[in-house]
Structure formats: C-alpha cells, structure tokens
Scaffold this active site. Structure first.
Site, PDB file in Angstrom:
ATOM      1  CG  ASP A   6      -5.751 -19.022   6.448  1.00 23.08           C
ATOM      2  OD1 ASP A   6      -4.616 -19.520   6.556  1.00 23.08           O
ATOM      3  OD2 ASP A   6      -6.028 -18.117   5.626  1.00 23.08           O
ATOM      4  CG  ASP A   9      -2.291 -16.636   7.167  1.00 20.39           C
ATOM      5  OD1 ASP A   9      -1.609 -17.605   6.774  1.00 20.39           O
ATOM      6  OD2 ASP A   9      -3.221 -16.152   6.493  1.00 20.39           O
TER       7      ASP A   9
END
Length: 392
Positions: free
Chosen positions: A264, A307
């Site tokens: 992430d 993301d």
C-alpha cells in the site's frame, strides 16, 4: 493428362503470392490492423510480381525479367523480415543499411542482365539474399514464440528455417554449377526441386503467419481484459487466471512455498488532494515500473484497487519476500525523493504471507487476509514498514 512445366509452376507461385498480397493490403486499408499487415501484403505483392515477371523471360526486355524480377523478389523478403521484426521489437528497423545493400544488388543485376550469361551468379546472389532474410524471419518468430508463448510462431519459425535451408542448397548448387541446367526454367536437378518446395512453402508460410498473428491479437485482447489499463498490472480476474495457469503450477510444484506481498502506498490521498489526480496516476505508474523492473518473469503483479497492489513470488519464502520488499521500498523512496519538497513523505507499507505452493490456487483468499492483517500492522505501527503474517 495435364503436365506442369517449371515455367507454369513459377507462374502459379507468383500468382498466388500476388493475390494473397492484394487481399492482405486491402485488409490493411480498413484501419483495424497495425502497419505490419500492410508491409506483409506489400511483401507478397513484390515477391509475387517478381516471380511473374520472371516467367516472361525472352518475351519482355531482360531488364524487367531479370533485374526488376530479382529485385522485387528480394525486396519482398526484406519487407517480410521488416514485418516480423516490427512485430517482435515494436519499433522500426534500421533502413539505410538495407537500402544501400539493395542498391548494390541492383547494380550487380544490371551488370549481369544478359539472359544467356551469369545465370549461376544471379541465382547465387538471389538465393543468399533471400536466404538471409528468411533466416531473420525464422529468428524473430522464434523469439516471439519463446517470449510470448505463441505456439503458431514455432510453426512459422520452422517453415522459414526450411526456406533458409532450401535457399542455402540453391546457392551451393549455383556455386558448384549443379543447378540442373543453364536456365531458371530447367526441368532437372536442384532447380526443379527448389521450385517445387517453393510452391509448397509459399502457401504454408502465409497460412502460418496468419495463424501466428491471429493468436497474437487474441492474446493481446485477452491480456487487455485481464490487466489494469493505467499500470499494466494484472487486475483481480487476471491474477486469478494467472494463478490457475498451468505454467505457474509447474513452477510452484517444484518448490514448497510461495510468498505473497500486499503493498500500500502511504499518504496517497494527500498526493491526490495536494498535487491532483493526474499526478497521483503518474505516481502509481512510477511504482508499477519499479515493480516490473524488480520482479522475475515468473512473479505476478496485480492491482487490487486504488493504491493497493499484490505481488506473488513463486518458489520464494519469507526471507526472499523480505528482500524484495526492502528493494521496493528503497527504489520507491529514491523515485519520490523530490516530493519531500512539497511536504509529502510517500512510502510503502507492506504485509507478507507465505503458504504452501500447491495450495495457492485454493487458499488465495485466506493468504490475502493474512497479508492484509500484516499490512494493517505496518500501517498501525507508523507506516513505511514490512510486517510478516508470522509476526503480526
């Protein structure tokens, strides 16, 4: 009973190649294909026209039936080589050296245009040149077959390898004066066998090229459906399909464990809010490029959404996964160094989970949950961390 002499066989070979080229060229004008189809069509038209002109020997001036005929056939092979190299490299080849070489050949054929002389010399020149270009086609299509796992490309490569050997035999026969006569239409020896082989190989390589290109197009369309359009990473369906792929199972079967990384990008929302979504998209692409350069060809890289990304490392344990995670963090930190000037510290939080290789296809969701828990711990303890599910 109908008997075909050598001149008639040449005429039929030339007619088939020219007709095929016209059809391919017509298809290229629809705008549904890349330029390679136009080059392929023109190559067939050039080769076919050259062979057809050859059959008018002693009817039209020697310049047309010898110089132009041979050069058109050679240019056809050159364009075919350019087509396959463009398919493999996806960029233009160096044209000037080939144009210079073809210009020198044209001068030589002009000097040897007398039909009653230099037959063997012209044969050797044409055979060596066409053989070289056929070899280049065989080499490029073999690379396509290996790199993209396209089965029909092996067939194309095999056919052009045979063509290369045939041209080599013809060149040797010309050098040793064993062509079987003093004319291109002689009905004996190597000359007769090579034209019969050409009559067989010509249709075969066009059909095999068509199979290869259609398989390649089909793979590309499937690939687009299974990939994220922004980063070119696999999407969720693509990841699932890749895990179920036989080639990955074969690699995993030989090793006991496989590692999964859940990655992430920290503070990504701040990037979008402060620098805009276009810059955020650029940052995602930068991260994807870093991953593509760090991973092996057997590794899998997918975008889960936003993301968050997944990386699967077949035949890798926790230590190997830690090493990969650290390299990704270091490379990403270097690539985003300038963002610190904007008050942004963009880093990577990573969670790692490891499972038995033969269970990956059945326990992917469970493995993802373990990696997600480890990722949560990385986030909870200050971000820019690597946490293993074993320690989470």
């Amino acid at each position: 009973m109908l008997q075909l002499d050598v001149k008639t066989i040449y005429f039929l070979v030339g007619l088939f190649a020219t007709t095929t080229g016209l059809v391919l060229f017509a298809l290229s004008t629809t705008g549904r294909f890349d330029r390679w189809l136009k080059y392929w069509g023109i190559s067939n038209i050039a080769t076919g026209s050259g062979i057809l002109l050859l059959t008018f020997r002693d009817i039209i001036p020697d310049f047309y039936s010898i110089v132009l005929a041979n050069m058109l056939a050679i240019i056809g092979y050159y364009l075919l080589m350019a087509t396959t190299q463009r398919l493999y490299h996806r960029r233009r080849i160096a044209v000037k050296p080939h144009l210079l070489f073809l210009g020198i050949l044209t001068v030589l054929f002009i000097l040897m245009r007398d039909a009653d002389s230099y037959y063997a010399e012209r044969t050797v020149l044409t055979a060596l040149t066409c053989g070289f270009y056929a070899y280049c086609v065989a080499k490029s299509t073999l690379r396509i077959a290996r790199k993209e796992d396209i089965t029909s490309a092996y067939l194309v490569s095999g056919i052009f390898t045979v063509a290369t050997v045939v041209f080599a035999m013809r060149a040797i026969a010309g050098l040793t004066h064993h062509l079987g006569g003093d004319s291109v239409f002689a009905s004996g020896g190597v000359n007769m066998w090579t034209i019969l082989l050409a009559a067989i190989i010509g249709p075969l390589w066009n059909m095999s090229m068509l199979l290869m290109i259609m398989e390649r197009i089909n793979r590309n369309w499937i690939g687009r459906a299974l990939r994220d359009p922004l980063t070119s990473a696999l999407n969720r369906e693509g990841l699932k399909a890749a895990i179920e792929n036989n080639s990955m199972r074969r690699q995993s079967d030989a090793h006991p464990v496989t590692a999964l990384l859940l990655v992430d990008i920290d503070h990504f929302k701040q990037v979008n809010d402060k620098l805009g979504h276009a810059f955020g998209d650029q940052l995602l692409c930068t991260f994807a490029d870093i991953v593509h350069h760090q991973l092996r060809s057997s590794d899998l890289f997918a975008r889960q959404g936003g993301d968050e990304f997944v990386i699967i490392l077949p035949a890798s344990g926790e230590k190997e996964a830690q090493d990969v995670a650290e390299r990704l963090q270091n490379s990403f930190a270097h690539a985003t160094e300038k963002l610190k000037q904007d008050g942004l510290s963009i880093t990577l939080s990573i969670g790692i989970a490891v499972a038995a290789s033969d269970q990956i296809a059945h326990s992917l969701n469970s493995l993802m949950e373990q990696a997600d828990s480890a990722l949560y711990q990385s986030k909870h303890h200050g971000r820019n961390r690597i946490t293993s599910a074993q320690a989470a």
